[in-house]
Design a protein around this motif. Structure first.
Motif, PDB file in Angstrom:
ATOM      1  N   VAL A 145     -89.574 -31.191 -80.315  1.00 30.40           N
ATOM      2  CA  VAL A 145     -90.856 -31.797 -79.966  1.00 30.40           C
ATOM      3  C   VAL A 145     -91.827 -31.595 -81.122  1.00 30.40           C
ATOM      4  CG1 VAL A 145     -92.826 -31.695 -78.382  1.00 30.40           C
ATOM      5  CG2 VAL A 145     -90.497 -31.435 -77.497  1.00 30.40           C
ATOM      6  N   VAL A 146     -92.514 -32.673 -81.514  1.00 30.79           N
ATOM      7  CA  VAL A 146     -93.462 -32.605 -82.627  1.00 30.79           C
ATOM      8  C   VAL A 146     -94.761 -33.297 -82.245  1.00 30.79           C
ATOM      9  CG1 VAL A 146     -91.668 -32.514 -84.386  1.00 30.79           C
ATOM     10  CG2 VAL A 146     -92.548 -34.731 -83.660  1.00 30.79           C
ATOM     11  N   GLY A 147     -95.860 -32.891 -82.901  1.00 29.91           N
ATOM     12  CA  GLY A 147     -97.142 -33.572 -82.750  1.00 29.91           C
ATOM     13  C   GLY A 147     -97.854 -33.269 -81.455  1.00 29.91           C
ATOM     14  N   CYS A 152     -90.495 -36.483 -79.047  1.00 27.92           N
ATOM     15  CA  CYS A 152     -89.197 -35.893 -79.370  1.00 27.92           C
ATOM     16  C   CYS A 152     -88.661 -36.588 -80.625  1.00 27.92           C
ATOM     17  CB  CYS A 152     -88.212 -36.080 -78.213  1.00 27.92           C
ATOM     18  SG  CYS A 152     -86.652 -35.184 -78.472  1.00 27.92           S
ATOM     19  N   ARG A 153     -88.456 -35.794 -81.642  1.00 26.64           N
ATOM     20  CA  ARG A 153     -87.913 -36.336 -82.884  1.00 26.64           C
ATOM     21  C   ARG A 153     -86.453 -35.912 -83.009  1.00 26.64           C
ATOM     22  NH1 ARG A 153     -91.140 -34.968 -88.200  1.00 26.64           N
ATOM     23  NH2 ARG A 153     -92.517 -36.562 -87.275  1.00 26.64           N
ATOM     24  N   ARG A 154     -85.611 -36.904 -83.227  1.00 28.19           N
ATOM     25  CA  ARG A 154     -84.174 -36.641 -83.351  1.00 28.19           C
ATOM     26  C   ARG A 154     -83.650 -37.206 -84.664  1.00 28.19           C
ATOM     27  NH1 ARG A 154     -84.302 -38.644 -77.864  1.00 28.19           N
ATOM     28  NH2 ARG A 154     -84.075 -36.907 -76.381  1.00 28.19           N
ATOM     29  N   THR A 155     -82.772 -36.455 -85.270  1.00 29.98           N
ATOM     30  CA  THR A 155     -82.085 -36.900 -86.484  1.00 29.98           C
ATOM     31  C   THR A 155     -80.604 -36.599 -86.327  1.00 29.98           C
ATOM     32  OG1 THR A 155     -84.026 -36.400 -87.848  1.00 29.98           O
ATOM     33  CG2 THR A 155     -81.915 -36.652 -88.986  1.00 29.98           C
TER      34      THR A 155
END
Length: 219
Positions: A145-147, A152-155
Motif C-alpha cells: 500500500v502506498v500514498g 495497492c501497488r504491484r510489480t
C-alpha cells in the motif's frame, strides 16, 4: 534395482550407490551426470551430490543458466558404443559396479540432428519426459500500500524457462499465476494487499517415475 529405461541414453535408473572412478575427477562430464541422476531421482552418491549441486548452482543468480545443458553430454557417442548405458556412465565419470544390466534394445530409437542448443539425439519420446518436466522461474514480485489514498501497488517480473522436445532451453515472459504451488513468498499477491517482496529463482522437476522435486533460491 529398478528396470533400465529404454531409448538412447536410456539411463539406468534406481542406481545402487555409485562409486567415483579414481581418475575421473578431471574428465568429469557433469551434464551426463545431471541427466542420469535427475532421471533416477538424485540417488545418494558422491557423483549425484556433485551433479545436484551444479544443477542448483546454475540457477543461482547471476546469471541464471539452464540447469541441465544437455548439449554438453555427447549421447550420440554413447549410442555408437557397444553398450550405450555403460558409455553414458563413463561420460558421467561414475562407475555403477557390476549391477549394471545389459544395454536395452534400441529399435525404437530415432536419431535427430541437433538444432541450436538441443540434444544430439532425439529426446522427444516419453522416456525423456523428465527433461521436459524441468521448469525454471526467475521471479520478482512486489506489492504494498502506498500514498495517502492507500493504493495497492504491484510489480511482477517473471521469466519462465523450459525445455522443448529437442532438449533446447528457452525463456519466455510469464504471469504470477503460473508460479508453481511450491513457490514460496507470493502468498496473497493480487488478492488484498499484504506487503510482499520476493526475488527468487525457482526450479522444479519430475524424475522418470514422476516423483516431484523443487528448489528455490532467494536473493
Amino acid at each position: 534395482m529398478r528396470r533400465l529405461l529404454s531409448t538412447a541414453a536410456i539411463f539406468a535408473i534406481g542406481f545402487t550407490p555409485l562409486a567415483v572412478k579414481p581418475a575421473a575427477a578431471q574428465g568429469y562430464q557433469i551434464d551426463c551426470a545431471i541427466l542420469l541422476c535427475l532421471a533416477g531421482g538424485w540417488p545418494a552418491s558422491v557423483p549425484c551430490a556433485r551433479a545436484r549441486a551444479e544443477f542448483i548452482r546454475r540457477i543461482t543468480p547471476w546469471p541464471v543458466e539452464p540447469p541441465l545443458q544437455i548439449w554438453r553430454c555427447p549421447m550420440r557417442a554413447a549410442l555408437r558404443a557397444p553398450d550405450p548405458v555403460a558409455r553414458l556412465y563413463r561420460l558421467a565419470g561414475v562407475n555403477p559396479g557390476p549391477a549394471v544390466s545389459p544395454a536395452p534394445q534400441m529399435e525404437g530409437l530415432h536419431l535427430a540432428q541437433a538444432v541450436g542448443h538441443g540434444a544430439d539425439i532425439d529426446v522427444s519420446g516419453s522416456a525423456f519426459a523428465f527433461i521436459r518436466s524441468i521448469d525454471v522461474f526467475d521471479a520478482y514480485l512486489s506489492q504494498g500500500v502506498v500514498g495517502e489514498g492507500e493504493h495497492c501497488r504491484r510489480t511482477a517480473r517473471i521469466r519462465h524457462g523450459s525445455y522443448d522436445s529437442t532438449g533446447q532451453f528457452r525463456w519466455r515472459i510469464a504471469s504470477p499465476g503460473e508460479l508453481p504451488p511450491a513457490f514460496q513468498g507470493d502468498e496473497g499477491f493480487g488478492a488484498t494487499c499484504p506487503s510482499i517482496r520476493v526475488r527468487a529463482v525457482f526450479v522444479d522437476w519430475e524424475d522418470h517415475e514422476g516423483t516431484y522435486g523443487s528448489e528455490q533460491v532467494n536473493y
